[in-house]
Design an enzyme around this catalytic site. Structure first.
Site, mmCIF file in Angstrom:
data_model
loop_
_atom_site.group_PDB
_atom_site.id
_atom_site.type_symbol
_atom_site.label_atom_id
_atom_site.label_comp_id
_atom_site.label_asym_id
_atom_site.label_seq_id
_atom_site.Cartn_x
_atom_site.Cartn_y
_atom_site.Cartn_z
ATOM 1 N N SER A 80 2.141 -7.535 6.986
ATOM 2 C CA SER A 80 2.707 -8.372 5.559
ATOM 3 C C SER A 80 1.781 -9.255 4.589
ATOM 4 C CB SER A 80 4.394 -8.749 6.260
ATOM 5 O OG SER A 80 4.239 -9.296 7.240
ATOM 6 N N ASP A 129 0.487 -2.415 2.255
ATOM 7 C CA ASP A 129 0.794 -2.259 0.945
ATOM 8 C C ASP A 129 1.704 -3.330 0.538
ATOM 9 O OD1 ASP A 129 2.924 -0.708 1.730
ATOM 10 O OD2 ASP A 129 3.319 0.447 0.019
ATOM 11 N N HIS A 130 2.571 -4.174 2.037
ATOM 12 C CA HIS A 130 3.153 -5.121 1.890
ATOM 13 C C HIS A 130 2.474 -5.891 1.669
ATOM 14 C CE1 HIS A 130 6.736 -3.057 3.345
ATOM 15 N NE2 HIS A 130 5.471 -2.357 3.994
#
Length: 131
Positions: A80, A129-130
């Site tokens: 994240s 992709d966070h």
């Protein structure tokens, strides 16, 4: 050196004699491209999940890989924005719109996973992709 780590007992799923190791291109280590897509489709078809774990350090990555190895199951390591920044070091700048530490941490974390995952003998997805 890692011969024992690469031992892969078959994992057979209900209603099929096919193991996830039989999915074309699936190997120990980070799985990408068509092999990754085919493994996701196989999991959906057989009704099992490939869990994702947000990791913030090499210790948390290793814990996920150890659990996957113990269960002989594929896992997903994800980063994240905050977790990736922590991986790089919370003292680094992480300005809104630039996210320097988050990007650096996600890249470093992905490189780390790519290097160590094969030794655990399981397929691994990396999801960043966070960031």
């Amino acid at each position: 050196l890692f011969r024992k780590a690469y031992h892969r007992p078959p994992r057979i799923f209900a209603g099929s004699s096919m193991a996830f190791w039989d999915v074309p291109g699936v190997k120990a280590g980070v799985v990408t491209g068509d092999a990754a897509w085919n493994l996701y489709k196989f999991a959906k078809e057989k009704g099992f999940a490939i869990p994702a774990f947000n990791c913030t350090s090499t210790s948390s990555i290793n814990a996920v890989l150890e659990a996957g190895k113990k269960l002989n199951r594929p896992v997903t390591i994800q980063f994240s924005e905050g977790g990736a920044a922590f991986f790089a070091g919370k003292g680094l700048p992480n300005e809104k719109g630039k996210l320097q530490a988050s990007i650096l941490g996600a890249v470093c974390g992905a490189h780390y996973v790519r290097q160590v995952a094969p030794a655990y003998g399981i397929p691994v997805f990396v999801h960043s992709d966070h960031c």
